[in-house]
Design a protein around this motif. Structure first.
Motif, PDB file in Angstrom:
ATOM      1  N   ASP A   1      12.786  16.030  10.328  1.00  0.00           N
ATOM      2  CA  ASP A   1      12.341  16.119  11.718  1.00  0.00           C
ATOM      3  C   ASP A   1      10.900  16.601  11.826  1.00  0.00           C
ATOM      4  OD1 ASP A   1      14.777  15.231  12.612  1.00  0.00           O
ATOM      5  OD2 ASP A   1      15.570  17.235  13.046  1.00  0.00           O
ATOM      6  N   ARG A   2      10.424  17.351  10.819  1.00  0.00           N
ATOM      7  CA  ARG A   2       9.048  17.847  10.839  1.00  0.00           C
ATOM      8  C   ARG A   2       8.073  16.896  10.165  1.00  0.00           C
ATOM      9  NH1 ARG A   2       8.230  23.469  11.460  1.00  0.00           N
ATOM     10  NH2 ARG A   2       6.038  22.957  11.143  1.00  0.00           N
ATOM     11  N   ALA A   3       8.586  15.864   9.489  1.00  0.00           N
ATOM     12  CA  ALA A   3       7.710  14.922   8.784  1.00  0.00           C
ATOM     13  C   ALA A   3       6.897  14.116   9.793  1.00  0.00           C
ATOM     14  CB  ALA A   3       8.535  13.985   7.914  1.00  0.00           C
ATOM     15  N   PRO A   4       5.671  13.706   9.423  1.00  0.00           N
ATOM     16  CA  PRO A   4       4.877  12.857  10.325  1.00  0.00           C
ATOM     17  C   PRO A   4       5.633  11.567  10.659  1.00  0.00           C
ATOM     18  CG  PRO A   4       3.552  13.634   8.467  1.00  0.00           C
ATOM     19  CD  PRO A   4       4.974  13.980   8.158  1.00  0.00           C
ATOM     20  N   GLY A   5       5.355  11.018  11.840  1.00  0.00           N
ATOM     21  CA  GLY A   5       6.051   9.820  12.276  1.00  0.00           C
ATOM     22  C   GLY A   5       5.914   8.657  11.318  1.00  0.00           C
ATOM     23  N   TRP A   6       4.703   8.481  10.737  1.00  0.00           N
ATOM     24  CA  TRP A   6       4.506   7.348   9.828  1.00  0.00           C
ATOM     25  C   TRP A   6       5.380   7.487   8.587  1.00  0.00           C
ATOM     26  CZ3 TRP A   6       3.032   8.965   5.082  1.00  0.00           C
ATOM     27  CH2 TRP A   6       2.322  10.171   4.990  1.00  0.00           C
ATOM     28  N   TYR A   7       5.661   8.737   8.167  1.00  0.00           N
ATOM     29  CA  TYR A   7       6.514   8.939   6.999  1.00  0.00           C
ATOM     30  C   TYR A   7       7.960   8.574   7.324  1.00  0.00           C
ATOM     31  CZ  TYR A   7       8.604  11.185   2.930  1.00  0.00           C
ATOM     32  OH  TYR A   7       9.321  11.431   1.782  1.00  0.00           O
ATOM     33  N   ARG A   8       8.435   8.972   8.504  1.00  0.00           N
ATOM     34  CA  ARG A   8       9.792   8.607   8.908  1.00  0.00           C
ATOM     35  C   ARG A   8       9.929   7.097   9.026  1.00  0.00           C
ATOM     36  NH1 ARG A   8       8.771  12.875  12.544  1.00  0.00           N
ATOM     37  NH2 ARG A   8       8.556  11.400  14.280  1.00  0.00           N
ATOM     38  N   ALA A   9       8.857   6.426   9.479  1.00  0.00           N
ATOM     39  CA  ALA A   9       8.907   4.981   9.663  1.00  0.00           C
ATOM     40  C   ALA A   9       9.062   4.227   8.349  1.00  0.00           C
ATOM     41  CB  ALA A   9       7.657   4.489  10.395  1.00  0.00           C
ATOM     42  N   LEU A  10       8.657   4.841   7.241  1.00  0.00           N
ATOM     43  CA  LEU A  10       8.740   4.162   5.952  1.00  0.00           C
ATOM     44  C   LEU A  10      10.182   3.931   5.512  1.00  0.00           C
ATOM     45  CD1 LEU A  10       5.869   5.938   3.989  1.00  0.00           C
ATOM     46  CD2 LEU A  10       5.820   3.697   5.116  1.00  0.00           C
ATOM     47  N   ALA A  11      11.137   4.624   6.140  1.00  0.00           N
ATOM     48  CA  ALA A  11      12.549   4.411   5.827  1.00  0.00           C
ATOM     49  C   ALA A  11      13.138   3.242   6.606  1.00  0.00           C
ATOM     50  CB  ALA A  11      13.352   5.686   6.121  1.00  0.00           C
TER      51      ALA A  11
ATOM     52  N   GLY B   1      11.511  -2.840   8.770  1.00  0.00           N
ATOM     53  CA  GLY B   1      10.562  -3.530   9.631  1.00  0.00           C
ATOM     54  C   GLY B   1       9.351  -2.685   9.951  1.00  0.00           C
ATOM     55  N   LEU B   2       9.563  -1.432  10.335  1.00  0.00           N
ATOM     56  CA  LEU B   2       8.449  -0.551  10.668  1.00  0.00           C
ATOM     57  C   LEU B   2       7.599  -0.257   9.436  1.00  0.00           C
ATOM     58  CD1 LEU B   2      10.021   2.082  13.103  1.00  0.00           C
ATOM     59  CD2 LEU B   2       8.989  -0.135  13.631  1.00  0.00           C
ATOM     60  N   ALA B   3       8.251  -0.117   8.282  1.00  0.00           N
ATOM     61  CA  ALA B   3       7.504   0.157   7.047  1.00  0.00           C
ATOM     62  C   ALA B   3       6.507  -0.953   6.759  1.00  0.00           C
ATOM     63  CB  ALA B   3       8.475   0.329   5.875  1.00  0.00           C
ATOM     64  N   GLN B   4       6.906  -2.206   6.989  1.00  0.00           N
ATOM     65  CA  GLN B   4       5.999  -3.327   6.746  1.00  0.00           C
ATOM     66  C   GLN B   4       4.782  -3.249   7.659  1.00  0.00           C
ATOM     67  OE1 GLN B   4       6.010  -5.667   4.369  1.00  0.00           O
ATOM     68  NE2 GLN B   4       4.028  -6.291   5.217  1.00  0.00           N
ATOM     69  N   VAL B   5       5.001  -2.887   8.904  1.00  0.00           N
ATOM     70  CA  VAL B   5       3.893  -2.771   9.856  1.00  0.00           C
ATOM     71  C   VAL B   5       2.981  -1.607   9.474  1.00  0.00           C
ATOM     72  CG1 VAL B   5       3.270  -2.296  12.259  1.00  0.00           C
ATOM     73  CG2 VAL B   5       5.182  -3.816  11.735  1.00  0.00           C
ATOM     74  N   ILE B   6       3.563  -0.456   9.178  1.00  0.00           N
ATOM     75  CA  ILE B   6       2.771   0.720   8.814  1.00  0.00           C
ATOM     76  C   ILE B   6       1.895   0.408   7.608  1.00  0.00           C
ATOM     77  CG2 ILE B   6       2.890   3.073   7.901  1.00  0.00           C
ATOM     78  CD1 ILE B   6       3.500   3.047  10.829  1.00  0.00           C
ATOM     79  N   ARG B   7       2.479  -0.194   6.580  1.00  0.00           N
ATOM     80  CA  ARG B   7       1.692  -0.517   5.385  1.00  0.00           C
ATOM     81  C   ARG B   7       0.591  -1.520   5.716  1.00  0.00           C
ATOM     82  NH1 ARG B   7       7.094  -0.840   2.882  1.00  0.00           N
ATOM     83  NH2 ARG B   7       7.464   1.117   1.756  1.00  0.00           N
ATOM     84  N   SER B   8       0.896  -2.507   6.542  1.00  0.00           N
ATOM     85  CA  SER B   8      -0.077  -3.555   6.849  1.00  0.00           C
ATOM     86  C   SER B   8      -1.258  -3.027   7.647  1.00  0.00           C
ATOM     87  CB  SER B   8       0.607  -4.698   7.620  1.00  0.00           C
ATOM     88  OG  SER B   8       1.607  -5.322   6.828  1.00  0.00           O
ATOM     89  N   VAL B   9      -0.990  -2.204   8.673  1.00  0.00           N
ATOM     90  CA  VAL B   9      -2.105  -1.714   9.485  1.00  0.00           C
ATOM     91  C   VAL B   9      -2.929  -0.684   8.718  1.00  0.00           C
ATOM     92  CG1 VAL B   9      -0.960  -2.230  11.675  1.00  0.00           C
ATOM     93  CG2 VAL B   9      -0.716   0.054  10.679  1.00  0.00           C
TER      94      VAL B   9
ATOM     95  N   MET C   1       0.833  -1.204   0.000  1.00  0.00           N
ATOM     96  CA  MET C   1       0.000   0.000   0.000  1.00  0.00           C
ATOM     97  C   MET C   1       0.865   1.249   0.000  1.00  0.00           C
ATOM     98  SD  MET C   1      -2.805   1.374   2.772  1.00  0.00           S
ATOM     99  CE  MET C   1      -4.162   0.769   1.797  1.00  0.00           C
ATOM    100  N   ASP C   2       0.465   2.272  -0.774  1.00  0.00           N
ATOM    101  CA  ASP C   2       1.121   3.576  -0.770  1.00  0.00           C
ATOM    102  C   ASP C   2       0.509   4.381   0.376  1.00  0.00           C
ATOM    103  OD1 ASP C   2       1.985   6.166  -1.134  1.00  0.00           O
ATOM    104  OD2 ASP C   2       1.793   6.118  -3.299  1.00  0.00           O
ATOM    105  N   VAL C   3       1.246   4.473   1.490  1.00  0.00           N
ATOM    106  CA  VAL C   3       0.693   5.091   2.693  1.00  0.00           C
ATOM    107  C   VAL C   3       0.450   6.583   2.486  1.00  0.00           C
ATOM    108  CG1 VAL C   3       1.068   5.497   5.156  1.00  0.00           C
ATOM    109  CG2 VAL C   3       1.810   3.348   4.124  1.00  0.00           C
ATOM    110  N   LEU C   4       1.346   7.270   1.759  1.00  0.00           N
ATOM    111  CA  LEU C   4       1.142   8.700   1.516  1.00  0.00           C
ATOM    112  C   LEU C   4      -0.145   8.935   0.736  1.00  0.00           C
ATOM    113  CD1 LEU C   4       1.977  11.632   1.609  1.00  0.00           C
ATOM    114  CD2 LEU C   4       3.499  11.216  -0.339  1.00  0.00           C
ATOM    115  N   SER C   5      -0.392   8.126  -0.291  1.00  0.00           N
ATOM    116  CA  SER C   5      -1.634   8.268  -1.058  1.00  0.00           C
ATOM    117  C   SER C   5      -2.850   8.012  -0.179  1.00  0.00           C
ATOM    118  CB  SER C   5      -1.637   7.303  -2.251  1.00  0.00           C
ATOM    119  OG  SER C   5      -0.621   7.640  -3.168  1.00  0.00           O
TER     120      SER C   5
END
Length: 309
Positions: free
Chosen positions: A181-191, A194-202, A1-5
């Motif tokens: 540093d100003r980006a939303p936490g979910w955006y930083r997590a995409l880098a 492991g966290l990116a997989q969780v963010i996309r899945s949830v 999933m494209d989380v930003l979209s």
């Protein structure tokens, strides 16, 4: 999933008021600053962005400015130039005379709900993305937008709105890469793999029975390591993030559909309507039914004002 979209779609980022104007110097456009998010693109020429409590900023061809709500501001050909309101400017249309000219595109967005607030909080009052700092794809999108803005054809308004949406995606991505540093936490997590997989899945399946263990398993990390890393990168615990995400999906369903509260509850991962209503009221201060009524009435009033302006 494209989380930003996904986030932008649920924030209802769309062109609410759109204008493309040619101006010959001296010229000026005045903005009230009341809209939650406005994009300005200087398609050609030069301009200055001025506001009462900010240093003037010189803009060059291709520069993009995202302006969040605040005090009135101006786009002018030169500091001190007189400015007409954007409402009057839209009524008058473009200047077609000779002389040094600038071509300015402005689009005001509707940005609602908790997702919209998260996006807006990641931006300063004025976020300028100069042409040299834009990604090649962003510059290409602006070029296409400029080409379409200079033509007339059936369906053009819809096409321009979609291209303006595309500019917003690129502008946010370019800005967050410059100011991580100003980006939303979910955006930083995409880098983080492991966290990116969780963010996309949830984001894709918020209704599943997510626990700390199932999220840690999806990230291929230990429970303790996942919880600590998630909070460090995202800025909140996995449970708090999941609740916020579910509430955002619930807001979307309540505003845009006539689904029953029981259906909304199941769609965002609550086992019954009572559990959902309790969580929703804890977050929003109102039960979901009353929140839906109040916000639909407020949205209808804003949209009526947009069409009248």
């Amino acid at each position: 999933m494209d989380v930003l979209s996904d986030q932008l779609a649920r924030a209802r980022a769309r062109g609410a008021v759109f204008s493309t104007l040619r101006r010959t110097a001296p010229w000026g456009l005045g903005f009230t600053g009341r809209r939650p998010l406005t994009a300005h693109i200087l398609l050609d020429g030069t301009a200055w962005l001025t506001a009462a409590r900010a240093e003037p900023v010189r803009l060059g061809a291709g520069d993009v400015v995202l302006a969040t709500a605040g005090e009135p501001y101006r786009l002018v050909s030169g500091i001190g130039a007189d400015a007409e309101t954007i409402t009057d400017a839209r009524r008058r249309g473009s200047d077609h005379g000779p002389g040094p000219a600038s071509h300015i595109l402005c689009g005001a967005y509707v940005v609602e709900g908790s997702v919209g607030r998260s996006l807006l909080e990641s931006l300063p009052r004025f976020a300028r993305i100069p042409a040299p700092a834009q990604s090649p794809r962003h510059r290409n999108a602006i070029g296409l937008l400029a080409a379409e803005a200079g033509t007339h054809g059936s369906g053009q308004q819809v096409l321009l709105d979609r291209l303006l949406d595309l500019n917003l995606v690129y502008a946010l991505r370019d800005w967050w890469q410059r100011d991580e540093d100003r980006a939303p936490g979910w955006y930083r997590a995409l880098a983080h793999p492991g966290l990116a997989q969780v963010i996309r899945s949830v984001h894709e399946r918020p209704e599943l029975r997510w626990t700390l263990q199932t999220m840690a398993d999806a990230a291929a990390m230990s429970r303790a390591g996942f919880a600590a890393t998630f909070k460090e990168v995202v800025g909140q615990s996995p449970g708090a993030y999941l609740t916020e995400l579910r509430m955002g999906h619930a807001e979307d369903a309540l505003l845009r559909t006539d689904a029953t509260l029981a259906s909304v509850a199941a769609g965002v991962g609550y086992r019954n309507e009572f559990a959902f209503a309790t969580a929703f009221r804890r977050t929003h201060g109102l039960p979901p039914g009353r929140w839906r009524t109040a916000h639909r009435q407020a949205t209808a009033g804003r949209e009526a004002g947009d069409h009248a302006s």
